[in-house]
Design a protein around this motif. Sequence first.
Motif, PDB file in Angstrom:
ATOM      1  N   LEU A   1       6.496 -13.684   7.195  1.00  0.00           N
ATOM      2  CA  LEU A   1       5.341 -14.232   7.901  1.00  0.00           C
ATOM      3  C   LEU A   1       5.342 -13.791   9.363  1.00  0.00           C
ATOM      4  O   LEU A   1       4.310 -13.388   9.903  1.00  0.00           O
ATOM      5  CB  LEU A   1       5.335 -15.758   7.809  1.00  0.00           C
ATOM      6  CG  LEU A   1       4.232 -16.471   8.611  1.00  0.00           C
ATOM      7  CD1 LEU A   1       2.847 -16.008   8.170  1.00  0.00           C
ATOM      8  CD2 LEU A   1       4.358 -17.984   8.479  1.00  0.00           C
ATOM      9  N   ASP A   2       6.501 -13.871  10.003  1.00  0.00           N
ATOM     10  CA  ASP A   2       6.601 -13.443  11.407  1.00  0.00           C
ATOM     11  C   ASP A   2       6.217 -11.972  11.566  1.00  0.00           C
ATOM     12  O   ASP A   2       5.557 -11.590  12.546  1.00  0.00           O
ATOM     13  CB  ASP A   2       8.016 -13.672  11.934  1.00  0.00           C
ATOM     14  CG  ASP A   2       8.331 -15.149  12.128  1.00  0.00           C
ATOM     15  OD1 ASP A   2       7.381 -15.958  12.159  1.00  0.00           O
ATOM     16  OD2 ASP A   2       9.522 -15.500  12.223  1.00  0.00           O
ATOM     17  N   GLN A   3       6.624 -11.156  10.603  1.00  0.00           N
ATOM     18  CA  GLN A   3       6.285  -9.728  10.659  1.00  0.00           C
ATOM     19  C   GLN A   3       4.777  -9.517  10.513  1.00  0.00           C
ATOM     20  O   GLN A   3       4.186  -8.674  11.197  1.00  0.00           O
ATOM     21  CB  GLN A   3       7.038  -8.967   9.572  1.00  0.00           C
ATOM     22  CG  GLN A   3       8.532  -8.822   9.846  1.00  0.00           C
ATOM     23  CD  GLN A   3       9.274  -8.139   8.714  1.00  0.00           C
ATOM     24  OE1 GLN A   3       8.766  -8.004   7.600  1.00  0.00           O
ATOM     25  NE2 GLN A   3      10.498  -7.719   8.976  1.00  0.00           N
ATOM     26  N   LEU A   4       4.149 -10.287   9.625  1.00  0.00           N
ATOM     27  CA  LEU A   4       2.698 -10.180   9.431  1.00  0.00           C
ATOM     28  C   LEU A   4       1.949 -10.597  10.701  1.00  0.00           C
ATOM     29  O   LEU A   4       0.994  -9.937  11.115  1.00  0.00           O
ATOM     30  CB  LEU A   4       2.249 -11.050   8.250  1.00  0.00           C
ATOM     31  CG  LEU A   4       2.700 -10.614   6.856  1.00  0.00           C
ATOM     32  CD1 LEU A   4       2.241 -11.631   5.811  1.00  0.00           C
ATOM     33  CD2 LEU A   4       2.164  -9.238   6.512  1.00  0.00           C
ATOM     34  N   ILE A   5       2.381 -11.702  11.303  1.00  0.00           N
ATOM     35  CA  ILE A   5       1.752 -12.175  12.536  1.00  0.00           C
ATOM     36  C   ILE A   5       1.913 -11.131  13.636  1.00  0.00           C
ATOM     37  O   ILE A   5       0.970 -10.834  14.385  1.00  0.00           O
ATOM     38  CB  ILE A   5       2.352 -13.523  12.971  1.00  0.00           C
ATOM     39  CG1 ILE A   5       2.000 -14.615  11.961  1.00  0.00           C
ATOM     40  CG2 ILE A   5       1.853 -13.923  14.357  1.00  0.00           C
ATOM     41  CD1 ILE A   5       2.733 -15.933  12.190  1.00  0.00           C
ATOM     42  N   ASN A   6       3.108 -10.553  13.708  1.00  0.00           N
ATOM     43  CA  ASN A   6       3.374  -9.539  14.744  1.00  0.00           C
ATOM     44  C   ASN A   6       2.505  -8.301  14.545  1.00  0.00           C
ATOM     45  O   ASN A   6       1.890  -7.797  15.489  1.00  0.00           O
ATOM     46  CB  ASN A   6       4.856  -9.158  14.717  1.00  0.00           C
ATOM     47  CG  ASN A   6       5.215  -8.180  15.824  1.00  0.00           C
ATOM     48  OD1 ASN A   6       5.107  -8.490  16.997  1.00  0.00           O
ATOM     49  ND2 ASN A   6       5.650  -6.995  15.440  1.00  0.00           N
ATOM     50  N   THR A   7       2.421  -7.821  13.304  1.00  0.00           N
ATOM     51  CA  THR A   7       1.687  -6.584  13.007  1.00  0.00           C
ATOM     52  C   THR A   7       0.185  -6.750  13.169  1.00  0.00           C
ATOM     53  O   THR A   7      -0.491  -5.897  13.748  1.00  0.00           O
ATOM     54  CB  THR A   7       2.000  -6.109  11.572  1.00  0.00           C
ATOM     55  OG1 THR A   7       3.402  -5.867  11.458  1.00  0.00           O
ATOM     56  CG2 THR A   7       1.228  -4.846  11.229  1.00  0.00           C
ATOM     57  N   HIS A   8      -0.358  -7.855  12.663  1.00  0.00           N
ATOM     58  CA  HIS A   8      -1.813  -7.993  12.563  1.00  0.00           C
ATOM     59  C   HIS A   8      -2.448  -8.811  13.684  1.00  0.00           C
ATOM     60  O   HIS A   8      -3.672  -8.801  13.822  1.00  0.00           O
ATOM     61  CB  HIS A   8      -2.180  -8.605  11.211  1.00  0.00           C
ATOM     62  CG  HIS A   8      -1.760  -7.772  10.042  1.00  0.00           C
ATOM     63  ND1 HIS A   8      -2.462  -6.661   9.640  1.00  0.00           N
ATOM     64  CD2 HIS A   8      -0.686  -7.861   9.212  1.00  0.00           C
ATOM     65  CE1 HIS A   8      -1.853  -6.109   8.599  1.00  0.00           C
ATOM     66  NE2 HIS A   8      -0.771  -6.812   8.323  1.00  0.00           N
ATOM     67  N   ILE A   9      -1.635  -9.516  14.478  1.00  0.00           N
ATOM     68  CA  ILE A   9      -2.200 -10.337  15.563  1.00  0.00           C
ATOM     69  C   ILE A   9      -1.586  -9.966  16.908  1.00  0.00           C
ATOM     70  O   ILE A   9      -2.277  -9.583  17.846  1.00  0.00           O
ATOM     71  CB  ILE A   9      -2.001 -11.844  15.275  1.00  0.00           C
ATOM     72  CG1 ILE A   9      -2.653 -12.226  13.938  1.00  0.00           C
ATOM     73  CG2 ILE A   9      -2.610 -12.677  16.408  1.00  0.00           C
ATOM     74  CD1 ILE A   9      -2.405 -13.648  13.495  1.00  0.00           C
ATOM     75  N   TYR A  10      -0.247 -10.042  17.000  1.00  0.00           N
ATOM     76  CA  TYR A  10       0.409  -9.803  18.290  1.00  0.00           C
ATOM     77  C   TYR A  10       0.205  -8.384  18.796  1.00  0.00           C
ATOM     78  O   TYR A  10       0.070  -8.171  20.011  1.00  0.00           O
ATOM     79  CB  TYR A  10       1.904 -10.100  18.188  1.00  0.00           C
ATOM     80  CG  TYR A  10       2.252 -11.559  18.036  1.00  0.00           C
ATOM     81  CD1 TYR A  10       1.288 -12.553  18.197  1.00  0.00           C
ATOM     82  CD2 TYR A  10       3.543 -11.961  17.735  1.00  0.00           C
ATOM     83  CE1 TYR A  10       1.610 -13.892  18.053  1.00  0.00           C
ATOM     84  CE2 TYR A  10       3.886 -13.299  17.594  1.00  0.00           C
ATOM     85  CZ  TYR A  10       2.909 -14.260  17.750  1.00  0.00           C
ATOM     86  OH  TYR A  10       3.235 -15.579  17.607  1.00  0.00           O
TER      87      TYR A  10
END
Length: 750
Positions: A48-57
Motif C-alpha cells: 500500500l505504501d508503495q502504491l501511495i508513493n508511486t501514484h500520489i506522492y
Amino acid sequence: MSNTSTQKTPYFLPAEVVRAIARALDSKNNSELLDNKCQDLYLNKNELDQLINTHIYKVIEKVELKKSVENELKTLIAQMFDDYLKVVANYGLSERHRDEIGPWVVEAFFCPYLINIVSFLGIRTRPFEKTDYIELMTNNSTSLELAFKIIERRVKDWNTFYADLPQGDKDKITAWRRGDDIPSQTSLMSILNTQNAPKNVLVFLLTARAIEYFKKQNDYELLTQYFKSPVSFEALMVQFEDLMSALYERDMQYVNTLYQNKDEQFFDRPSTIIVKLLDLSLNSFSKDEIKQAKECFVKAFELSLYRSGRLCNHIIEVGFVIASWQESPDMSLISKLKSVQNLYGYTLPTIVTEDAKRKKENLVEDWEINMWRSNAQKVFNDFKVELPEKYQVSSAILPVYLDAKELELDLKKPNKKVKLNENSKLHRDKNKKKQITTQLIWNTLLEDLDAVNKLLQAGADINILSDNNESALLIALQYMNLIEINEPDDSFYQALKDLSYTPKTINAMTSKKHLLPLLSAVQTGRLDVVEHIVKLGADVNKKGGGSHLDALTTCLFLIGTIKNSKLSNNRFSMIAQDPKTAIKRMSDFEFSTFVRETQGSLGFNRQQVTNHLAQMMKSSDAMALLKEVSEVFKEQTQANYELFDLSKMRKIAKLLIDQGANPSARYDWHGIHGYTPFLLACELNEAELVSYILDNATEYSKDDIINTVYRDRRDGQAIGYERICKHFKADDVLEVIDRHLTLEISDEVN
C-alpha cells in the motif's frame, strides 16, 4: 470513486482509494498492477505504501513545492489512509452492500478530508487563498475555466508568462478553459513545471483538475455541507466513528430481530455465515481435524475482510493458532494473516526488517510459531472451546536441554555443533527438533572463560553463527551492555576482540530480540568499543533491537535516558505495583515489544496479559517476588546508568555521523510516524549534536534534515523541529538552527 462497484466488500479496498486519487491526478491511472491490487484482499502495508508513493506522492514531488509544504501534504494524505483503515478495522458493515454504503463513505469520510487538504493548500500556496480553492468546488462552471480566472486575478506576472508561451500551449489552455477536456498531468507539467512559471500555479491547476474529475464522477454538492471551518482529523474521526457505531448497532438489531423471529433471512446474512464458518473451524480443531479446521477458517477469514470490523481481529488470532498447528505450519496463510493484522493496525509483534529476499510482512520467526502454538487454549477459551491435551502447551519459552555428552568440551573438534532445546511440540519444523549452536558460543553463554580460551587456542571458528544468528562476539558485547541487568564484564570481549571477523558476523541480527553487535557496542557507552565494531565493517544504518532503531537513534535515546534515568525505573515500578494500568498505558509499539520480550508466555493480546497478571496479583508470594525483582532492577539499572558518560556518548554519536549514519532516518515510536535522529536531538536540546549534524550535511541533505516533519497518528498533525523545540523548551537548538539558516541565506545572496 465510482458509486457502482464490482467488489463484494462494503468498504472500498485501500488500493481502490489510491486508484481514485490517481485518476483525479491523472497519475498512471491505467496501471495494470494497481488494477490488480484493487482486487487483492490481502494487500500488505508495504505494498500500500508503495502504491501511495508511486501514484500520489510522486506527483506531489514533481510540483516542486517548498519541502516543508510537501512533507505536510504527504502527512495529511497518509493520515487519511490510516484513519480509513482504522474505521475498517473497528466497525463492521457486514449487512451492507457496496452500492449502498460506498456513496455514503465518500460523502461522510472522504469529502471532509478533501476539504482539510484543500484548506491546507489554501494556507500554504501563496498567492492563492483558501477561498480560491473553495470557489473551485462550489462554482457551477468548469473548474479549469474558473481556475484560470482566479490565476489572472491573483498572479501578477501571469499575463507576461502567458504571452511568452508557444501558440500550441496557448491553444491547449484555451481548450481547457472551454471545458473540451480535462488536461492531463503531463500537459500541465510540460507548460507549468518550468523555471520561469509563476509560483504555485501548477499545484493550483492540478487541484482544479482533480476537483473537476471529482465533479464528473460524483455530485459536487456533496462537498458543500463541509465548507465551514475545517475541523481536525481527530474531530472528524470522532464524528465518523459515532455514525459508524450507530449504523452497526442498527444492523445488529435487525439481525437479532430476524434471529428472534426465526426468520430464514437470518441464515443468509453475512455476519451469520461468518460466525457459522468460524464455529465449524473451532469445533473441527477441537476434534483434532486440523485440515478441515483450516478450510473453514479461510472461508470465514476471507468473508470477514473489509466487512467485519473488530471481529476480524479475533478471527486473525484463531487463524494464527490453526495455521501454526498444521502438520507443516501454513506459512502462506500466516503471511496473509500478518499482512492484514499490520494493515489494520492491530498489535503486530514482528519487527519489520530490510531482508531483501522476503517481503516485509512475510517474515515469520520460529519464536512466533511457538508463541501461537502455546497460546492455543488461551485463544480458544474466548470461544468456550476445550482443546485436546496435545494442544495445551503451557509456555512459548523453550526449555534449554543438553545431555551430559553434549556438555563435554571437545577440543579435538573445536567447531563441533551443540544441540539444544528438545521440544517437538513447539518447533515448527518437525525435522529440526533441536536448535544448534557451537561449543564456543555455548560456553560464552555459560560464562566459562577458561573453556572459551581453550577453544580459541584449539582453532574454533569465531564466524560460525548459531541457529539464532548469535556470535560469541555479540554475547561478549552483551556482557558489557549497561542497559542489561548485570554488572558489566569485558573479559570475554578482551578474549575475542583482536580476531578476524567477516562482515556477515558483524552485521548478523539475532532472530528473536534482533540484537546487533553495533547496537550492543553503543549500549556499552564505550567509544573504543564502538570504534572497533565500526572498523570491523558494521553497517551504521542497520536497524535492530526491540524498538527497531539504528545506532545513532539508539545513542540519542540513551543520552535522553541518562539525563533522566528515573523514567525507566518508574515504568518498571508501575508494572510491579499496578500491572493492569501499566499494560493499558502501553502504546501498541511498547506492547508489541513486551510480547516479543516475554515470547507470548503471558499471552499475546492485552486482555490475555491483563488476565494473567490479575491472576498473579491474587498470589501474595508472586507479588512479593515481583516487587523484589523490581527493587533489584532499579538498583542495578541506576548503578549501570551512572557508568555512562554524556560527553563520551556525544563522541559516539559524532563518530556514527562521521561514518555515514543518516540523521533523517525515519522510525515509528509511540504512535508517531517519521521521527528522526535529528528531531530527537532537537527534543533533547542537544545543541552540540544538532550543530554537528548540520555542519556535516551537504546543502541538499541539510534542507531535507531541517524540513523533515513527523506525523502524529493520534491527531494527524505534521510537526517539524520548531514545534518540537518550543514544546520541549529547546532554545539552544533553536539558536543553532537559526544560525545555520541565516548563514545559508547569506551564502545564497553572496
